[in-house]
Design a protein around this motif. Structure first.
Motif, mmCIF file in Angstrom:
data_model
loop_
_atom_site.group_PDB
_atom_site.id
_atom_site.type_symbol
_atom_site.label_atom_id
_atom_site.label_comp_id
_atom_site.label_asym_id
_atom_site.label_seq_id
_atom_site.Cartn_x
_atom_site.Cartn_y
_atom_site.Cartn_z
ATOM 1 N N ARG A 61 0.837 -1.197 0.000
ATOM 2 C CA ARG A 61 0.000 0.000 0.000
ATOM 3 C C ARG A 61 0.867 1.240 0.000
ATOM 4 N NH1 ARG A 61 -2.979 3.557 3.545
ATOM 5 N NH2 ARG A 61 -5.043 4.004 2.638
ATOM 6 N N ASN A 62 0.646 2.094 -0.957
ATOM 7 C CA ASN A 62 1.328 3.380 -1.056
ATOM 8 C C ASN A 62 0.599 4.356 -0.130
ATOM 9 O OD1 ASN A 62 2.430 5.847 -1.784
ATOM 10 N ND2 ASN A 62 2.410 5.421 -3.982
ATOM 11 N N ALA A 63 1.147 4.591 1.053
ATOM 12 C CA ALA A 63 0.461 5.424 2.045
ATOM 13 C C ALA A 63 0.248 6.843 1.546
ATOM 14 C CB ALA A 63 1.270 5.439 3.347
ATOM 15 N N ALA A 64 1.183 7.352 0.729
ATOM 16 C CA ALA A 64 1.067 8.716 0.220
ATOM 17 C C ALA A 64 0.015 8.841 -0.862
ATOM 18 C CB ALA A 64 2.422 9.193 -0.313
ATOM 19 N N ASP A 65 -0.219 7.767 -1.596
ATOM 20 C CA ASP A 65 -1.183 7.790 -2.704
ATOM 21 C C ASP A 65 -1.710 6.367 -2.897
ATOM 22 O OD1 ASP A 65 -2.691 8.194 -4.948
ATOM 23 O OD2 ASP A 65 -1.081 9.084 -6.163
ATOM 24 N N PRO A 66 -2.716 5.965 -2.085
ATOM 25 C CA PRO A 66 -3.169 4.572 -2.098
ATOM 26 C C PRO A 66 -3.608 4.066 -3.470
ATOM 27 C CG PRO A 66 -4.042 5.717 -0.188
ATOM 28 C CD PRO A 66 -3.407 6.765 -1.046
ATOM 29 N N GLY A 67 -4.088 4.941 -4.328
ATOM 30 C CA GLY A 67 -4.498 4.517 -5.663
ATOM 31 C C GLY A 67 -3.342 4.090 -6.534
ATOM 32 N N ARG A 68 -2.112 4.382 -6.103
ATOM 33 C CA ARG A 68 -0.915 3.977 -6.838
ATOM 34 C C ARG A 68 -0.169 2.878 -6.078
ATOM 35 N NH1 ARG A 68 3.024 7.490 -7.553
ATOM 36 N NH2 ARG A 68 3.588 6.734 -9.627
ATOM 37 N N SER A 69 -0.910 2.047 -5.383
ATOM 38 C CA SER A 69 -0.334 0.902 -4.695
ATOM 39 C C SER A 69 0.067 -0.170 -5.713
ATOM 40 C CB SER A 69 -1.322 0.342 -3.674
ATOM 41 O OG SER A 69 -1.607 1.315 -2.674
ATOM 42 N N LEU A 70 0.759 -1.206 -5.238
ATOM 43 C CA LEU A 70 1.342 -2.199 -6.132
ATOM 44 C C LEU A 70 1.076 -3.615 -5.640
ATOM 45 C CD1 LEU A 70 4.856 -0.537 -6.574
ATOM 46 C CD2 LEU A 70 3.019 -0.549 -8.291
ATOM 47 N N VAL A 71 1.127 -4.550 -6.560
ATOM 48 C CA VAL A 71 1.108 -5.974 -6.242
ATOM 49 C C VAL A 71 2.430 -6.566 -6.712
ATOM 50 C CG1 VAL A 71 0.024 -8.199 -6.708
ATOM 51 C CG2 VAL A 71 -1.397 -6.159 -6.375
ATOM 52 N N VAL A 72 3.146 -7.191 -5.785
ATOM 53 C CA VAL A 72 4.403 -7.872 -6.097
ATOM 54 C C VAL A 72 4.111 -9.368 -6.111
ATOM 55 C CG1 VAL A 72 6.804 -8.219 -5.401
ATOM 56 C CG2 VAL A 72 5.659 -6.036 -4.906
ATOM 57 N N ALA A 73 4.521 -10.060 -7.175
ATOM 58 C CA ALA A 73 4.143 -11.456 -7.325
ATOM 59 C C ALA A 73 5.300 -12.280 -7.878
ATOM 60 C CB ALA A 73 2.931 -11.578 -8.253
ATOM 61 N N THR A 74 5.371 -13.525 -7.437
ATOM 62 C CA THR A 74 6.428 -14.415 -7.914
ATOM 63 C C THR A 74 5.978 -15.155 -9.168
ATOM 64 O OG1 THR A 74 5.665 -16.204 -6.460
ATOM 65 C CG2 THR A 74 7.392 -14.753 -5.619
ATOM 66 N N ALA A 75 6.958 -15.433 -10.035
ATOM 67 C CA ALA A 75 6.707 -16.173 -11.276
ATOM 68 C C ALA A 75 7.687 -17.336 -11.402
ATOM 69 C CB ALA A 75 6.808 -15.241 -12.485
ATOM 70 N N LYS A 76 8.133 -17.863 -10.264
ATOM 71 C CA LYS A 76 9.070 -18.983 -10.201
ATOM 72 C C LYS A 76 10.319 -18.698 -11.026
ATOM 73 C CE LYS A 76 5.553 -22.189 -8.703
ATOM 74 N NZ LYS A 76 4.693 -23.331 -8.992
ATOM 75 N N GLN A 77 10.640 -19.549 -12.018
ATOM 76 C CA GLN A 77 11.872 -19.312 -12.759
ATOM 77 C C GLN A 77 11.805 -18.009 -13.559
ATOM 78 O OE1 GLN A 77 13.495 -22.942 -14.377
ATOM 79 N NE2 GLN A 77 14.739 -21.856 -15.886
ATOM 80 N N GLY A 78 10.602 -17.490 -13.746
ATOM 81 C CA GLY A 78 10.427 -16.211 -14.416
ATOM 82 C C GLY A 78 10.697 -15.017 -13.521
ATOM 83 N N GLY A 79 11.031 -15.227 -12.255
ATOM 84 C CA GLY A 79 11.409 -14.136 -11.369
ATOM 85 C C GLY A 79 10.232 -13.472 -10.684
ATOM 86 N N LEU A 80 10.258 -12.132 -10.646
ATOM 87 C CA LEU A 80 9.206 -11.331 -10.016
ATOM 88 C C LEU A 80 8.465 -10.511 -11.054
ATOM 89 C CD1 LEU A 80 10.733 -9.674 -6.797
ATOM 90 C CD2 LEU A 80 8.975 -11.442 -6.882
ATOM 91 N N ARG A 81 7.187 -10.282 -10.794
ATOM 92 C CA ARG A 81 6.389 -9.340 -11.568
ATOM 93 C C ARG A 81 5.802 -8.324 -10.601
ATOM 94 N NH1 ARG A 81 8.554 -12.187 -14.796
ATOM 95 N NH2 ARG A 81 7.736 -12.963 -16.778
ATOM 96 N N VAL A 82 5.767 -7.064 -11.021
ATOM 97 C CA VAL A 82 5.138 -6.001 -10.240
ATOM 98 C C VAL A 82 4.010 -5.427 -11.072
ATOM 99 C CG1 VAL A 82 5.480 -3.855 -8.986
ATOM 100 C CG2 VAL A 82 7.366 -5.497 -9.163
ATOM 101 N N TYR A 83 2.804 -5.320 -10.459
ATOM 102 C CA TYR A 83 1.612 -4.854 -11.163
ATOM 103 C C TYR A 83 1.020 -3.641 -10.465
ATOM 104 C CZ TYR A 83 1.822 -9.658 -13.012
ATOM 105 O OH TYR A 83 2.226 -10.841 -13.587
ATOM 106 N N ASP A 84 0.343 -2.786 -11.241
ATOM 107 C CA ASP A 84 -0.442 -1.711 -10.636
ATOM 108 C C ASP A 84 -1.834 -2.242 -10.324
ATOM 109 O OD1 ASP A 84 -1.909 -1.696 -13.032
ATOM 110 O OD2 ASP A 84 -0.964 0.145 -13.779
ATOM 111 N N LEU A 85 -2.711 -1.372 -9.826
ATOM 112 C CA LEU A 85 -4.036 -1.834 -9.401
ATOM 113 C C LEU A 85 -4.965 -2.147 -10.564
ATOM 114 C CD1 LEU A 85 -4.729 0.416 -6.285
ATOM 115 C CD2 LEU A 85 -3.819 -1.921 -6.382
ATOM 116 N N ASP A 86 -4.545 -1.839 -11.775
ATOM 117 C CA ASP A 86 -5.284 -2.262 -12.962
ATOM 118 C C ASP A 86 -4.763 -3.585 -13.497
ATOM 119 O OD1 ASP A 86 -7.130 -0.077 -13.220
ATOM 120 O OD2 ASP A 86 -5.456 1.175 -13.881
#
Length: 428
Positions: A61-86
């Motif tokens: 959660r982006n405390a300064a701007d909650p609408g610009r929060s992020l989802v961090v997710a694992t993709a196993k051998q594909g590493g990490l993916r970071v997504y916005d709320l869309d």
């Protein structure tokens, strides 16, 4: 979730064979349905897709701007993916390679967050990831507006393997698997609880920030959950598995209010343990398949189940997977568990004093022909806080193990975003 073909086949065969022998619990016909609002682009676990396989999410959660929060997710051998709320990808981080071409490559399994870790003379939020391929933890600083992407690797380059003595043991892949973070409110120290693949061990690792602005870890203690169980009829039962494998833990979450760890032993049930790994673990619920004998067949690479003695639970179907907390301001809330065998999510009372009693269950179903639901879910994360106009009542993110429509014959996975308010309505 067991990701090897042998273990997956064994689990599916067992579930199929047992399906007709289990009477559905009273809630099964009335399981609530929740529809997702968005989904990530599919990930493909093949060479063309970068060997990416969705597994576990965490919500920052982006405390300064909650609408610009992020989802961090694992993709196993594909590493990490970071997504916005869309559910749009904003950063992709590859998993590190192994020491040589003959060694196992990096494989990111689970992820969790630590808020306000003292780092380089200031406080920072970090994402902690279990690198199953290299048997390490990886730590990433989160800065929403950093050029090049919000995550920066701040792992101490000298970190040691979590469970393995050397590279030969790492290549056997009895390595860091499930993960949950915890900050002790009494001391302010932050920890990662890490489970071992194909074993019952959970290790407590203290996160240690260095003057250079990197983060390492040191093991405090470890705990081994049971691998065999005494049944009410006096028999001893061990979940059927490939020879040499023990019933592992993956899904874990810590209740920050009282330092309680909930750990999902996939073929057994959900354990309640002090996050400091002291005291006696308590099994708060069992899978339906608990106590069912099985014989592993080397030729078919499957487990043939025997007669059900009737000692299992009534709410969970193996595997028990992603665990997450749905907390409320008054201290109430729920523990959510992915019941992978029947594609449902089971809610338990968060209150330890109430013995975490069962509350309800729901299913995430398809919202349209192009926005499907969640099946064989591996990981889940809930955040009960306003996230801008998109999710004013919070967000639930779940892994989808059978993303459809895929791309021809390629198996696809991904993540579904769900309005947490709708989940609350279904559970309540």
């Amino acid at each position: 979730m067991k990701t090897g073909l042998v273990s997956r086949a064994s689990a599916l065969a067992l579930c199929t064979a047992l399906a007709s022998s289990f009477a559905l619990p009273a809630h099964a016909s009335g399981v609530g349905t929740v529809l997702p609002t968005a989904e990530t682009a599919p990930l493909f676990d093949d060479e063309a897709g970068g060997d990416a396989n969705a597994d576990d999410p965490a919500i920052w959660r982006n405390a300064a701007d909650p609408g610009r929060s992020l989802v961090v997710a694992t993709a196993k051998q594909g590493g990490l993916r970071v997504y916005d709320l869309d559910a749009r990808e904003v950063q992709s981080i590859p998993a590190p390679a192994g020491p040589s071409a003959d060694d196992k490559p990096g494989r990111f399994n689970n992820v969790d967050l630590v808020q306000g870790l003292r780092l380089g003379g200031a406080r920072a939020d970090v994402a902690v990831v279990s690198d199953r391929g290299n048997d390490r933890l990886r730590i990433y600083r989160i800065d929403r507006d950093r050029p090049g992407g919000p995550l920066t690797d701040v792992t101490d380059p000298g970190v040691r393997p979590v469970f393995s003595a050397d590279q030969a043991e790492i290549n056997e892949q009895q390595t860091a698997y499930g993960l949950a973070t915890w900050t002790d409110r009494a001391t302010g120290r932050s920890y990662a609880l890490v489970s071992q693949r194909n074993r019952t061990r959970i290790a407590l690792l203290e996160l240690v920030a260095n003057p250079a602005g990197t983060v390492g870890y040191r093991q405090v203690r470890a705990l081994d959950l049971p691998s065999s169980f005494r049944l009410p009829n006096g028999a001893s039962w061990t979940p059927c598995a490939e020879p040499g494998e023990l019933p592992q833990v993956e899904g874990m979450v810590v209740d920050p209010a009282d330092g309680t760890l909930y750990a999902g032993q996939e073929d057994v049930g959900i354990w309640r343990i002090d996050a400091a790994l002291t005291g006696t673990p308590v099994l708060i619920d069992k899978v339906r398949e608990y106590g069912v004998p099985g014989t592993y067949d080397e030729e078919t690479e499957e487990c043939a189940p025997g007669a059900d003695p009737g000692f299992g639970g009534t709410h969970l179907s193996a595997d028990v997977e992603g665990l997450t907390l749905l907390t409320e301001a008054d201290g109430d809330g729920y523990l959510l568990a992915s019941s992978q065998g029947d594609n449902t999510f089971v809610a338990y009372d968060r209150e330890r004093d109430e013995d975490n009693e069962y509350e309800n269950a729901f299913r995430i179903a398809a919202a349209s022909a192009t926005l499907d639901g969640s099946e064989v879910c591996d990981g889940a994360a809930a955040l009960n806080a306003p996230l801008g106009t998109r999710y004013p009542r919070g967000l639930l993110v779940v892994q989808d193990g059978e993303e459809t429509p895929g791309d021809g014959d390629r198996e696809a996975t991904g993540f579904k975003f769900v309005d947490l308010g709708k989940v609350m309505d279904a559970v309540d």
